[in-house]
Design a protein around this motif. Structure first.
Motif, PDB file in Angstrom:
ATOM      1  N   ALA A  50      65.429  69.104  21.400  1.00  0.00           N
ATOM      2  CA  ALA A  50      65.115  68.181  22.495  1.00  0.00           C
ATOM      3  C   ALA A  50      65.782  66.819  22.278  1.00  0.00           C
ATOM      4  N   PHE A  51      65.721  66.298  21.065  1.00  0.00           N
ATOM      5  CA  PHE A  51      66.343  65.002  20.798  1.00  0.00           C
ATOM      6  C   PHE A  51      67.867  65.088  20.855  1.00  0.00           C
ATOM      7  N   ALA A  52      68.407  66.254  20.479  1.00  0.00           N
ATOM      8  CA  ALA A  52      69.858  66.421  20.590  1.00  0.00           C
ATOM      9  C   ALA A  52      70.295  66.343  22.050  1.00  0.00           C
ATOM     10  N   LEU A  53      69.459  66.854  22.958  1.00  0.00           N
ATOM     11  CA  LEU A  53      69.780  66.814  24.381  1.00  0.00           C
ATOM     12  C   LEU A  53      69.827  65.382  24.917  1.00  0.00           C
ATOM     13  N   VAL A  54      68.869  64.566  24.512  1.00  0.00           N
ATOM     14  CA  VAL A  54      68.754  63.232  25.109  1.00  0.00           C
ATOM     15  C   VAL A  54      69.500  62.148  24.329  1.00  0.00           C
ATOM     16  N   VAL A 104      75.275  70.527  23.282  1.00  0.00           N
ATOM     17  CA  VAL A 104      74.288  70.858  22.259  1.00  0.00           C
ATOM     18  C   VAL A 104      74.363  72.350  21.944  1.00  0.00           C
ATOM     19  N   ASP A 105      74.467  72.667  20.681  1.00  0.00           N
ATOM     20  CA  ASP A 105      74.484  74.055  20.222  1.00  0.00           C
ATOM     21  C   ASP A 105      73.111  74.676  20.475  1.00  0.00           C
ATOM     22  N   SER A 106      73.077  75.887  20.996  1.00  0.00           N
ATOM     23  CA  SER A 106      71.808  76.539  21.329  1.00  0.00           C
ATOM     24  C   SER A 106      71.311  77.460  20.221  1.00  0.00           C
ATOM     25  N   ARG A 107      71.836  77.301  19.003  1.00  0.00           N
ATOM     26  CA  ARG A 107      71.486  78.255  17.938  1.00  0.00           C
ATOM     27  C   ARG A 107      69.996  78.226  17.563  1.00  0.00           C
TER      28      ARG A 107
END
Length: 299
Positions: A192-196, A261-264
């Motif tokens: 979530a933080f990687a997204l924002v 953002v990587d979805s791994r």
């Protein structure tokens, strides 16, 4: 702090790492006579100054114990190495060393063979929470029920005590299961933080508040999954089924790509959901995924 001065039974504590030291200080503050031993003697000095009795040897510490002998060591192997050769006959061992359920069960048999009573514990707290009931920290205990009842007041001094059964492995199982769920949550929070993060005009602290509130609101799903697994009806009370969530996952993945953002972290879980839908269970909630995770074929 609740001092429990009416039940100030003696305690012997083996192991003075950060957690062991916190436990020691909680018992000392509550007026419990405390004997300590540590492989590195220098760590005992501060506690000696606070009133603890320091045993010169491990054998001396165990031999003098009239109350619970609490172990807070590095790992299960350390427990065996530390107590190797010690006379445990008639002793009450309370093992707060992190271990697997299988190790805890084996250690219970090991203790019984040596004439000791055994209780295993899983600490759900970090050292600063010990001795502070308002922090919410507690310890799962399992194994010898009479032993737990005998020492419950003493064990509740550092943190709350939750007895979870006579199977000595259950405290460790509860501990690891909760930590596993926490780890999954940490993965979601990180994603979530990687997204924002790239959004320069987005207040990270304000986002954190919304995120924490949302996760708290969603935590109740655990009760729904338990009810479904116990009843065998995996559609019971489902409001967002797997088919709906799987469709929604496309938007989550598309946004991750757009935000670079990587979805791994999320991808494997989403794949399980998709697979369950393809098996014809799109009307279920998440409970059915537990069967897909089992490697022994147990649903």
């Amino acid at each position: 702090m609740d001092t429990h001065t009416s039940s100030a039974n003696p305690v012997t504590l083996l192991g003075l790492g950060d957690m062991g030291t916190a436990l020691a200080r909680a018992w000392l503050a509550a007026g419990h006579p405390l004997t300590v031993w540590n492989r590195t003697p220098a760590k005992t000095a501060p506690l000696a100054a606070e009133g603890a009795r320091v045993a010169a040897t491990l054998a001396e510490a165990v031999a003098a114990a009239t109350g619970p002998v609490v172990l807070c060591l590095l790992d299960d192997a350390s427990v065996g190495e530390t107590l190797d050769g010690a006379d445990l006959s008639g002793k009450d061992l309370v093992n707060l060393t992190t271990s697997t359920p299988a190790q805890a069960r084996a250690r219970a048999r090991w203790a019984e063979e040596r004439g000791a009573r055994f209780l295993d514990g899983g600490i759900m707290a970090v050292p600063p929470m010990i001795g502070h009931p308002e922090s919410g920290g507690y310890v799962f205990y399992s194994g010898d029920r009479p032993l737990h009842e005998r020492h419950r007041a003493t064990l509740e001094v550092p943190a709350g005590a939750r007895y979870v059964g006579e199977d000595a492995g259950h405290a460790a199982l509860y501990d690891i299961a909760l930590l596993s769920a926490m780890t999954g949550m940490f993965g979601g929070v990180t994603h979530a933080f990687a997204l924002v993060r790239p959004e320069k005009d987005l207040d990270q602290a304000a986002f954190a508040t919304s995120l924490a509130e949302w996760l708290g609101a969603m935590a109740g799903i655990a009760h729904g999954i338990a009810a479904q697994l116990e009843s065998g009806d995996l559609t019971k009370g489902v409001t967002s089924n797997l088919a709906m969530m799987t469709t929604g996952n496309r938007t989550l993945l598309a946004t991750a790509r757009d935000q670079s953002v990587d979805s791994r972290l999320l991808g494997p879980f989403m794949e399980l959901m998709r697979h369950r839908v393809e098996q014809g269970h799109g009307d279920e909630g998440l409970a059915g995924l537990t069967g897909l995770l089992r490697t022994d074929g147990a649903g």
